[in-house]
Scaffold this motif. Structure first.
Motif, PDB file in Angstrom:
ATOM      1  N   LEU A  73       0.802  -1.222   0.000  1.00  0.00           N
ATOM      2  CA  LEU A  73       0.000   0.000   0.000  1.00  0.00           C
ATOM      3  C   LEU A  73       0.837   1.275   0.000  1.00  0.00           C
ATOM      4  CD1 LEU A  73      -2.855  -1.071   2.410  1.00  0.00           C
ATOM      5  CD2 LEU A  73      -2.944  -0.795  -0.077  1.00  0.00           C
ATOM      6  N   ASP A  74       2.154   1.175   0.100  1.00  0.00           N
ATOM      7  CA  ASP A  74       3.032   2.336   0.017  1.00  0.00           C
ATOM      8  C   ASP A  74       2.588   3.434   0.994  1.00  0.00           C
ATOM      9  OD1 ASP A  74       5.217   3.728  -0.893  1.00  0.00           O
ATOM     10  OD2 ASP A  74       4.179   4.615  -2.599  1.00  0.00           O
ATOM     11  N   THR A  75       2.327   3.013   2.237  1.00  0.00           N
ATOM     12  CA  THR A  75       1.880   3.915   3.290  1.00  0.00           C
ATOM     13  C   THR A  75       2.685   3.648   4.547  1.00  0.00           C
ATOM     14  OG1 THR A  75      -0.350   4.018   2.408  1.00  0.00           O
ATOM     15  CG2 THR A  75      -0.107   4.510   4.728  1.00  0.00           C
ATOM     16  N   GLN A  76       3.078   4.711   5.215  1.00  0.00           N
ATOM     17  CA  GLN A  76       3.827   4.584   6.459  1.00  0.00           C
ATOM     18  C   GLN A  76       2.867   4.353   7.630  1.00  0.00           C
ATOM     19  OE1 GLN A  76       7.190   4.513   6.705  1.00  0.00           O
ATOM     20  NE2 GLN A  76       7.102   4.561   4.471  1.00  0.00           N
ATOM     21  N   GLY A  78       3.148   5.330  10.579  1.00  0.00           N
ATOM     22  CA  GLY A  78       3.046   6.574  11.341  1.00  0.00           C
ATOM     23  C   GLY A  78       1.968   7.494  10.787  1.00  0.00           C
ATOM     24  N   ALA A  79       1.809   7.512   9.456  1.00  0.00           N
ATOM     25  CA  ALA A  79       0.773   8.347   8.834  1.00  0.00           C
ATOM     26  C   ALA A  79      -0.612   7.844   9.212  1.00  0.00           C
ATOM     27  CB  ALA A  79       0.942   8.359   7.318  1.00  0.00           C
ATOM     28  N   LEU A  80      -0.790   6.530   9.222  1.00  0.00           N
ATOM     29  CA  LEU A  80      -2.077   5.953   9.609  1.00  0.00           C
ATOM     30  C   LEU A  80      -2.348   6.220  11.086  1.00  0.00           C
ATOM     31  CD1 LEU A  80      -4.615   4.314   9.053  1.00  0.00           C
ATOM     32  CD2 LEU A  80      -3.258   2.235   9.402  1.00  0.00           C
ATOM     33  N   ASN A  81      -1.337   6.057  11.921  1.00  0.00           N
ATOM     34  CA  ASN A  81      -1.497   6.302  13.348  1.00  0.00           C
ATOM     35  C   ASN A  81      -1.890   7.762  13.604  1.00  0.00           C
ATOM     36  OD1 ASN A  81      -1.324   5.425  16.134  1.00  0.00           O
ATOM     37  ND2 ASN A  81       0.529   6.658  16.264  1.00  0.00           N
ATOM     38  N   ALA A 170       2.991   9.677  -0.347  1.00  0.00           N
ATOM     39  CA  ALA A 170       4.290   9.135   0.055  1.00  0.00           C
ATOM     40  C   ALA A 170       5.430  10.076  -0.354  1.00  0.00           C
ATOM     41  CB  ALA A 170       4.506   7.761  -0.570  1.00  0.00           C
ATOM     42  N   SER A 171       5.320  10.690  -1.522  1.00  0.00           N
ATOM     43  CA  SER A 171       6.403  11.581  -1.965  1.00  0.00           C
ATOM     44  C   SER A 171       6.420  12.877  -1.154  1.00  0.00           C
ATOM     45  CB  SER A 171       6.291  11.884  -3.456  1.00  0.00           C
ATOM     46  OG  SER A 171       5.134  12.671  -3.702  1.00  0.00           O
ATOM     47  N   THR A 172       5.275  13.375  -0.731  1.00  0.00           N
ATOM     48  CA  THR A 172       5.259  14.598   0.088  1.00  0.00           C
ATOM     49  C   THR A 172       5.750  14.322   1.501  1.00  0.00           C
ATOM     50  OG1 THR A 172       2.936  14.320   0.725  1.00  0.00           O
ATOM     51  CG2 THR A 172       3.411  15.707  -1.196  1.00  0.00           C
ATOM     52  N   ARG A 173       5.526  13.140   2.016  1.00  0.00           N
ATOM     53  CA  ARG A 173       5.989  12.816   3.367  1.00  0.00           C
ATOM     54  C   ARG A 173       7.494  12.554   3.404  1.00  0.00           C
ATOM     55  NH1 ARG A 173       1.706  12.622   6.768  1.00  0.00           N
ATOM     56  NH2 ARG A 173      -0.239  11.847   5.967  1.00  0.00           N
ATOM     57  N   THR A 174       8.060  12.129   2.268  1.00  0.00           N
ATOM     58  CA  THR A 174       9.500  11.848   2.249  1.00  0.00           C
ATOM     59  C   THR A 174      10.303  13.037   1.759  1.00  0.00           C
ATOM     60  OG1 THR A 174       9.339  10.868   0.045  1.00  0.00           O
ATOM     61  CG2 THR A 174       9.185   9.371   1.951  1.00  0.00           C
ATOM     62  N   ALA A 175       9.640  14.065   1.219  1.00  0.00           N
ATOM     63  CA  ALA A 175      10.369  15.235   0.727  1.00  0.00           C
ATOM     64  C   ALA A 175      10.936  16.016   1.920  1.00  0.00           C
ATOM     65  CB  ALA A 175       9.435  16.124  -0.084  1.00  0.00           C
ATOM     66  N   PRO A 176      12.148  16.608   1.762  1.00  0.00           N
ATOM     67  CA  PRO A 176      12.754  17.336   2.869  1.00  0.00           C
ATOM     68  C   PRO A 176      12.011  18.617   3.186  1.00  0.00           C
ATOM     69  CG  PRO A 176      14.191  17.434   0.913  1.00  0.00           C
ATOM     70  CD  PRO A 176      13.010  16.585   0.579  1.00  0.00           C
TER      71      PRO A 176
END
Length: 176
Positions: A73-76, A78-81, A170-176
């Motif tokens: 699902l390509d989801t962290q 932590g994001a779900l929590n 996923a790309s916005t959460r991993t972007a610096p």
């Protein structure tokens, strides 16, 4: 007189800039309606709130275990929590919510351990304009009712994520 108008102008401008700055800060809260994980958290919280509770849900304590998320699902987790925690806390007359890394359920009858499992449920469905990934969210509520007895409630939600929305998230959460 001119001096007073200039002062009023500067004060009004300062207040407007302050309000605009405050409003810009609100955009940083992950509440985008197109955020699929945010929507899933809202749906899960509504499902929990719809259950019969005795005493009422406002008197319950939910101990959130770290979620388990299918890698497809390509989801962290932590994001779900975060989405689930925010949604539960935003309920009117909602429960108290605590992150809980311990494997034990609550020690009081009003404490429930909430275990969350998000799984892909099938292969991706390719449409002409997008790809949908079906999922099943299983919420397991466990509370201790005696020395060796537990009450268990299992709730499920089924749906589908737009794969492009998951990838964008996923790309916005991993972007610096």
């Amino acid at each position: 007189m001119q001096h007073l108008k200039r002062w009023e102008y500067l004060l009004t401008t300062g207040v407007l800039l302050g309000l605009l700055t405050g409003c810009m800060g609100l955009d940083q809260v992950p509440r985008a309606e197109r955020d699929p994980i945010y929507g899933l958290g809202q749906s899960a919280a509504r499902l929990i709130a719809e259950q019969p509770w005795s005493p009422p849900l406002a008197q319950q304590v939910l101990l959130l275990a770290p979620p388990k998320v299918d890698a497809m699902l390509d989801t962290q987790p932590g994001a779900l929590n975060e989405a689930l925690t925010r949604a539960l806390l935003s309920l009117q007359d909602g429960p108290q919510v605590l992150n809980w890394n311990n494997d034990h359920s609550g020690i009081a009858s009003h404490q429930w351990r909430l275990e969350t499992l998000l799984e892909a449920s099938g292969i991706p469905l390719k449409l002409s304009d997008r790809t949908l990934q079906s999922y099943q969210l299983t919420l397991t509520l466990v509370r201790s009712t005696g020395v060796e007895r537990n009450e268990i409630r299992t709730l499920t939600l089924n749906g589908a994520f737009d794969q492009a929305a998951l990838e964008a998230l996923a790309s916005t959460r991993t972007a610096p």
